[in-house]
Every structure is written in structure tokens, then in C-alpha cells.
Design a protein around this motif. Structure first.
Motif, PDB file in Angstrom:
ATOM      1  N   TYR A  62     -31.366  29.653 -35.158  1.00  0.00           N
ATOM      2  CA  TYR A  62     -31.306  30.349 -36.257  1.00  0.00           C
ATOM      3  C   TYR A  62     -31.412  29.560 -37.521  1.00  0.00           C
ATOM      4  CZ  TYR A  62     -26.609  28.477 -35.824  1.00  0.00           C
ATOM      5  OH  TYR A  62     -25.688  27.682 -35.573  1.00  0.00           O
ATOM      6  N   LEU A  63     -31.796  28.287 -37.541  1.00  0.00           N
ATOM      7  CA  LEU A  63     -31.683  27.374 -38.697  1.00  0.00           C
ATOM      8  C   LEU A  63     -32.103  25.889 -38.120  1.00  0.00           C
ATOM      9  CD1 LEU A  63     -30.624  26.757 -41.630  1.00  0.00           C
ATOM     10  CD2 LEU A  63     -28.512  26.149 -40.478  1.00  0.00           C
ATOM     11  N   THR A  64     -32.856  25.252 -39.087  1.00  0.00           N
ATOM     12  CA  THR A  64     -33.278  24.014 -38.931  1.00  0.00           C
ATOM     13  C   THR A  64     -32.651  23.008 -39.856  1.00  0.00           C
ATOM     14  OG1 THR A  64     -35.498  24.390 -37.919  1.00  0.00           O
ATOM     15  CG2 THR A  64     -35.080  22.239 -38.597  1.00  0.00           C
ATOM     16  N   LEU A  65     -31.855  22.185 -39.483  1.00  0.00           N
ATOM     17  CA  LEU A  65     -31.028  21.170 -40.343  1.00  0.00           C
ATOM     18  C   LEU A  65     -31.813  20.036 -40.543  1.00  0.00           C
ATOM     19  CD1 LEU A  65     -27.514  21.730 -39.114  1.00  0.00           C
ATOM     20  CD2 LEU A  65     -28.374  22.740 -41.254  1.00  0.00           C
ATOM     21  N   ARG A  66     -32.161  19.517 -41.737  1.00  0.00           N
ATOM     22  CA  ARG A  66     -32.907  18.302 -42.024  1.00  0.00           C
ATOM     23  C   ARG A  66     -32.333  17.571 -43.204  1.00  0.00           C
ATOM     24  NH1 ARG A  66     -36.431  15.378 -43.633  1.00  0.00           N
ATOM     25  NH2 ARG A  66     -38.062  14.326 -42.900  1.00  0.00           N
ATOM     26  N   ALA A  67     -32.173  16.232 -43.083  1.00  0.00           N
ATOM     27  CA  ALA A  67     -31.848  15.461 -43.982  1.00  0.00           C
ATOM     28  C   ALA A  67     -32.327  13.781 -44.066  1.00  0.00           C
ATOM     29  CB  ALA A  67     -30.191  15.322 -44.217  1.00  0.00           C
ATOM     30  N   GLU A  68     -32.549  13.497 -45.096  1.00  0.00           N
ATOM     31  CA  GLU A  68     -32.957  11.967 -44.936  1.00  0.00           C
ATOM     32  C   GLU A  68     -32.185  11.146 -46.211  1.00  0.00           C
ATOM     33  OE1 GLU A  68     -37.445  11.443 -46.909  1.00  0.00           O
ATOM     34  OE2 GLU A  68     -37.246  12.497 -44.849  1.00  0.00           O
ATOM     35  N   LYS A  84     -24.890  15.335 -46.186  1.00  0.00           N
ATOM     36  CA  LYS A  84     -25.841  16.001 -46.593  1.00  0.00           C
ATOM     37  C   LYS A  84     -25.932  17.291 -45.616  1.00  0.00           C
ATOM     38  CE  LYS A  84     -29.464  13.935 -49.469  1.00  0.00           C
ATOM     39  NZ  LYS A  84     -30.805  13.320 -49.573  1.00  0.00           N
ATOM     40  N   LEU A  85     -26.151  16.814 -44.183  1.00  0.00           N
ATOM     41  CA  LEU A  85     -26.095  18.012 -43.212  1.00  0.00           C
ATOM     42  C   LEU A  85     -24.788  18.974 -43.153  1.00  0.00           C
ATOM     43  CD1 LEU A  85     -27.588  15.714 -40.532  1.00  0.00           C
ATOM     44  CD2 LEU A  85     -28.656  17.531 -41.629  1.00  0.00           C
ATOM     45  N   GLU A  86     -23.698  18.234 -43.522  1.00  0.00           N
ATOM     46  CA  GLU A  86     -22.458  19.066 -43.445  1.00  0.00           C
ATOM     47  C   GLU A  86     -22.461  20.330 -44.604  1.00  0.00           C
ATOM     48  OE1 GLU A  86     -17.543  18.420 -43.609  1.00  0.00           O
ATOM     49  OE2 GLU A  86     -18.908  16.841 -42.728  1.00  0.00           O
ATOM     50  N   ARG A  87     -22.888  19.527 -45.858  1.00  0.00           N
ATOM     51  CA  ARG A  87     -23.131  20.597 -46.930  1.00  0.00           C
ATOM     52  C   ARG A  87     -24.171  21.559 -46.794  1.00  0.00           C
ATOM     53  NH1 ARG A  87     -23.003  15.893 -49.896  1.00  0.00           N
ATOM     54  NH2 ARG A  87     -25.162  15.665 -50.309  1.00  0.00           N
ATOM     55  N   GLN A  88     -25.223  21.466 -46.011  1.00  0.00           N
ATOM     56  CA  GLN A  88     -26.243  22.199 -45.646  1.00  0.00           C
ATOM     57  C   GLN A  88     -25.757  23.425 -44.844  1.00  0.00           C
ATOM     58  OE1 GLN A  88     -29.859  20.778 -43.965  1.00  0.00           O
ATOM     59  NE2 GLN A  88     -30.412  19.613 -45.627  1.00  0.00           N
ATOM     60  N   VAL A  89     -24.814  22.832 -43.534  1.00  0.00           N
ATOM     61  CA  VAL A  89     -24.207  23.925 -42.622  1.00  0.00           C
ATOM     62  C   VAL A  89     -23.231  24.835 -43.476  1.00  0.00           C
ATOM     63  CG1 VAL A  89     -22.795  24.062 -40.718  1.00  0.00           C
ATOM     64  CG2 VAL A  89     -24.390  22.479 -40.856  1.00  0.00           C
ATOM     65  N   ARG A  90     -22.386  24.238 -44.277  1.00  0.00           N
ATOM     66  CA  ARG A  90     -21.419  25.036 -45.020  1.00  0.00           C
ATOM     67  C   ARG A  90     -22.161  25.948 -45.973  1.00  0.00           C
ATOM     68  NH1 ARG A  90     -16.112  22.901 -45.042  1.00  0.00           N
ATOM     69  NH2 ARG A  90     -16.156  20.622 -44.254  1.00  0.00           N
ATOM     70  N   LYS A  91     -23.384  25.571 -46.686  1.00  0.00           N
ATOM     71  CA  LYS A  91     -24.059  26.468 -47.377  1.00  0.00           C
ATOM     72  C   LYS A  91     -24.499  27.732 -46.789  1.00  0.00           C
ATOM     73  CE  LYS A  91     -27.568  26.330 -51.066  1.00  0.00           C
ATOM     74  NZ  LYS A  91     -28.538  25.579 -51.736  1.00  0.00           N
ATOM     75  N   MET A 148     -33.508  24.130 -47.331  1.00  0.00           N
ATOM     76  CA  MET A 148     -32.697  23.343 -46.356  1.00  0.00           C
ATOM     77  C   MET A 148     -33.971  22.573 -45.734  1.00  0.00           C
ATOM     78  SD  MET A 148     -29.821  25.166 -44.622  1.00  0.00           S
ATOM     79  CE  MET A 148     -28.830  26.262 -45.559  1.00  0.00           C
ATOM     80  N   LEU A 149     -35.067  22.842 -45.462  1.00  0.00           N
ATOM     81  CA  LEU A 149     -36.245  22.303 -44.898  1.00  0.00           C
ATOM     82  C   LEU A 149     -36.952  21.082 -45.879  1.00  0.00           C
ATOM     83  CD1 LEU A 149     -37.838  25.157 -43.023  1.00  0.00           C
ATOM     84  CD2 LEU A 149     -36.655  23.311 -41.987  1.00  0.00           C
ATOM     85  N   GLY A 150     -36.422  21.309 -47.117  1.00  0.00           N
ATOM     86  CA  GLY A 150     -37.070  20.537 -48.054  1.00  0.00           C
ATOM     87  C   GLY A 150     -38.552  20.833 -48.499  1.00  0.00           C
ATOM     88  N   HIS A 151     -39.164  22.074 -48.217  1.00  0.00           N
ATOM     89  CA  HIS A 151     -40.443  22.549 -48.396  1.00  0.00           C
ATOM     90  C   HIS A 151     -40.304  23.045 -49.735  1.00  0.00           C
ATOM     91  CE1 HIS A 151     -41.441  22.616 -43.660  1.00  0.00           C
ATOM     92  NE2 HIS A 151     -40.900  21.632 -44.188  1.00  0.00           N
ATOM     93  N   ASN A 152     -42.008  23.262 -50.303  1.00  0.00           N
ATOM     94  CA  ASN A 152     -41.998  23.921 -51.522  1.00  0.00           C
ATOM     95  C   ASN A 152     -42.318  25.298 -51.283  1.00  0.00           C
ATOM     96  OD1 ASN A 152     -41.806  21.500 -52.786  1.00  0.00           O
ATOM     97  ND2 ASN A 152     -44.056  20.769 -52.468  1.00  0.00           N
ATOM     98  N   PHE A 153     -42.750  25.860 -50.149  1.00  0.00           N
ATOM     99  CA  PHE A 153     -42.999  27.213 -49.772  1.00  0.00           C
ATOM    100  C   PHE A 153     -42.046  27.365 -48.336  1.00  0.00           C
ATOM    101  CE2 PHE A 153     -46.467  25.315 -47.751  1.00  0.00           C
ATOM    102  CZ  PHE A 153     -46.524  25.853 -46.728  1.00  0.00           C
TER     103      PHE A 153
END
Length: 182
Positions: A62-68, A84-91, A148-153
Motif C-alpha cells: 500500500y506504500l513505498t517508503l524511501r529515504a536517503e 526519516k522513514l519513521e516520520r514517513q510511516v507516522r505521517k 514520500m517517493l521524492g518525486h515531482n509528479f
């Protein structure tokens, strides 16, 4: 339960590094149901200027988590990426699940795009192809996925109109929505 695929570029992945990565990223397990099976793809890079970059991608149904994160210390980079990943999941958990409960939707599946490289010598050549599965969602959820994916669209199936739509990040930092006529 997460499994780990740890790769190193310009660095040998020792047992100590692997154990530290697994220990830190396994903290995310508390956010997932026991039935969740996912692979955490971890890429460790060390550059000639002695900086270390850590990239983590965790594709879920249901989601792709990505951080660098890049810093002078490899272990600090691992810690920062985990945060960063933990913040994404919480959000995700707070915004999307609350909204889904309000509207009566089940959690949304987001498929990981497949990568196919095509080689051509023209300036107009397609150098990368991605295949995506459009899942029904609203524009706010699509913006969250895009961020979350870090994309522009982000392309999605609009749950309200049943049409294909695109959200994008504008130069002024705000978001745009393109709706199609079908």
C-alpha cells in the motif's frame, strides 16, 4: 516482518554494519502488522571525500517508503535515514488511515514500478520505462505518496471522478492537479 538486502558501493558490508542496519531499521516493524512481509533494500555508498550515503527503499503493498541521507559518518547516516522513514510511516498512518476511516475506504495498495532500460541514440529516446498500477485515491493522498517517493509528479486514479489524474509540484512549492477527460 522486514527482511534485509544490504549492498555496499566502495565499502565492504561487514557483519557489524549489517547488524547495525538491521537493528535500526527493524524499529519500523512496530508500525506494521505481523502479516506484512517486505524487503528493505539498503544501499550504502562511501565517496572519495569520505562522506557516506545511505539509501533505503521498502516497497509495501500500500506504500513505498524511501529515504536517503548523506553525512561524514556512516552510522549517523543510518540513524538519520531510519528517523526519516519513521516520520514517513507516522505521517502515512495518521493522515491516510484517518481519512480512509472517515470515507470508509480500505488502505490503498501502491505497486512498485518496474524498471526497464531502453537504449537508443536519439535525443528523443526513451531511456527508462516504468509501469505503474493506478490505484483509486484522492488528490491529497496522491500528494502524500508523491512526497514520500521524492518525486515531482504522481499519476493516480481519482476516487471521486474515476478518471486518471496527475498531481505535480510547482516551482513555487505549491501543488498542481491535472485531470483527464475520459
Amino acid at each position: 516482518m522486514l527482511t534485509y538486502n544490504v549492498r555496499g558501493e566502495n565499502i565492504e558490508v561487514t557483519d557489524a554494519i549489517r547488524n547495525y542496519v538491521e537493528k535500526r531499521i527493524s524499529k519500523l516493524n512496530k508500525f506494521f502488522e505481523d502479516s506484512v512481509e517486505a524487503i528493505a533494500h539498503v544501499n550504502l555508498k562511501v565517496y572519495p571525500d569520505k562522506t557516506a550515503k545511505v539509501e533505503v527503499t521498502i516497497p509495501l503493498n500500500y506504500l513505498t517508503l524511501r529515504a536517503e541521507e548523506t553525512s561524514p559518518d556512516l552510522y549517523a547516516s543510518i540513524d538519520l535515514v531510519t528517523d526519516k522513514l519513521e516520520r514517513q510511516v507516522r505521517k502515512y498512518k495518521t493522515k491516510i488511515n484517518r481519512k480512509s476511516r472517515e470515507k470508509g475506504f480500505a488502505p490503498i495498495d501502491v505497486a512498485e514500478p518496474a524498471d526497464d532500460a531502453a537504449e537508443e541514440e536519439s535525443d528523443l529516446a526513451v531511456v527508462r520505462t516504468k509501469r505503474v498500477s493506478l490505484k483509486p485515491m484522492d488528490a491529497q493522498e496522491a500528494i502524500l505518496q508523491m512526497d514520500m517517493l521524492g518525486h515531482n509528479f504522481f499519476i493516480f486514479s481519482d476516487a471521486d471522478t474515476n478518471g486518471t489524474s496527475i498531481v505535480y509540484k510547482r516551482r513555487d512549492g505549491k501543488y498542481g492537479l491535472i485531470e483527464t477527460d475520459e
